[in-house]
Design an enzyme around this catalytic site. Structure first.
Site, PDB file in Angstrom:
ATOM      1  CG  ASP A 233       2.963   5.408  -6.955  1.00 50.28           C
ATOM      2  OD1 ASP A 233       2.993   4.996  -8.124  1.00 50.28           O
ATOM      3  OD2 ASP A 233       3.796   6.214  -6.508  1.00 50.28           O
ATOM      4  CG  LEU A 234      -0.477   4.348  -1.827  1.00 55.13           C
ATOM      5  CD1 LEU A 234      -0.875   5.050  -0.536  1.00 55.13           C
ATOM      6  CD2 LEU A 234       0.489   3.213  -1.540  1.00 55.13           C
TER       7      LEU A 234
END
Length: 383
Positions: A173-174
């Protein structure tokens, strides 16, 4: 919260952010950190990530807090015709329009690329999806751990005698947020020359596959799938965590010179041994080498081993818990962990953007907003 010395090159760039959860909001936070005016458009009830917990701080999830600073929040119900009109008006006034919806949803909700482009040809339109817009899974939802599983990332993570493990933080995600923000900044630079907007596609699966780059290329070339190795790395030895009398220390003697210094430090006569002379030899003799090193490191405390490694210029670090990392002198020196005022949270802690420009960091201009906090400020009489 304004620091006049901070770096804000995207000041004047307007972003309409329709994304939710983590990857898209993290993208928008990076743009906001860089000075953009980010309008976070939330559904009634707010971004579902607000409810991911416990634990909660200020009634909101930690996951929400770390991806939503430097934004203003409004609420629009994109299933309502009037709110769809307002959403398109916002998109028409924005430099960047972004969402994290599944394929087909933007068209149903009226914020698809063609609709936005018809009103705003210069808009940079970003979609952050799970699997991309093609292939058999294009319509399926997806989350960080699913991409870690599908990409092979979990297969190389964890103890060799245990099951595959998820990486302990949301790296997919990051990471997608970082790649997507980089793509937006590149598109803004290109638009200065062409005057045209463009469509950007980022996906969680693409990011997960990119993180697996050297494993994938190796497997494709040799036909041999990599295995889990705990803290070790298949291509380099010694390059893993070793036990001490009161903990563990990661030692990264990645070059022949560093290995010679390690051998001297631990009083191991190994540098001249053909079994350990070059990295390829050490990789082949990895198990026995780790045993020999461990016999010496177990007799030392973590502090003593780190002192010895530093004295012999061998790269090493203690394996710390998060609580210990927060107190670590080097962590403190970075200035990454910032305490800042917050309207509802005492001792609010913010983790800064991990870059400096001429010694300057980006500013915390706005703490993560409440749901719809800036409705009147953004829409005024339009509502």
């Amino acid at each position: 919260m304004t620091d006049q010395r901070t770096f804000a090159p995207l000041t004047g760039v307007a972003v309409a952010d329709f994304s939710q959860n983590l990857a898209g909001p993290y993208t928008a936070q990076i743009l906001g950190d860089l000075g953009a005016d980010v309008i976070k458009v939330e559904p009634p009830g707010g971004d579902p990530a607000r409810r991911w917990g416990p634990p909660f701080i200020g009634g909101q999830s930690h996951l929400f807090q770390v991806a939503n600073r430097n934004k203003r929040s409004v609420v629009l119900d994109l299933k309502d015709e009037g709110d769809r009109v307002r959403a398109l008006e916002l998109a028409a006034e924005s430099d960047v329009v972004m969402h994290s919806l599944r394929r087909g949803a933007p068209e149903r909700l009226g914020i698809d690329y063609e609709s936005v482009r018809a009103l705003n040809p210069a808009a940079i339109y970003l979609s952050v999806t799970a699997h991309g817009d093609r292939g058999p899974l294009a319509d399926d939802p997806g989350y960080d751990p699913l991409m870690q599983a599908r990409s092979g990332l979990m297969s190389v993570t964890g103890d060799p005698n245990g099951p595959p493990a998820r990486v302990g933080t949301s790296v997919v995600d990051l990471g997608t947020g970082v790649w997507a923000a980089l793509a937006v900044v590149a598109a803004l630079a290109e638009r200065r020359e062409s005057g045209r907007g463009c469509r950007i596609e980022a996906s969680l699966l693409d990011t997960a596959l990119a993180w697996m780059s050297y494993y994938i290329t190796s497997c494709a070339a040799t036909g041999v799938a990599p295995e889990r190795m705990g803290s070790a790395l298949a291509m380099i030895a010694p390059y893993e965590a070793f036990p001490t009398s009161d903990g563990r220390v990661m030692i990264a003697a990645g070059s022949d010179a560093a290995f010679r210094r390690l051998s001297d430090a631990l009083e191991l006569d190994l540098a001249g041994d053909p079994a350990y002379r070059a990295n390829s030899n050490r990789v082949a003799s990895r198990k026995r080498l780790a045993e020999l090193i461990s016999e010496r490191t177990r007799a030392l405390s973590t502090e003593a081993l780190l002192h010895l490694m530093r004295a012999h210029r061998v790269p090493a670090a203690p394996v710390l818990g998060v609580d210990e990392a927060l107190r670590d002198a080097q962590t403190v020196a970075t200035g990454m962990i910032r305490r800042a005022p917050h309207p509802s949270i005492e001792e609010y802690v913010d983790v800064a953007m991990p870059i400096r420009w001429d010694g300057r960091r980006t500013a915390l201009r706005r703490s993560p907003p409440k749901v719809g906090e800036h409705q009147d400020e953004v829409f005024g009489r339009k509502m």
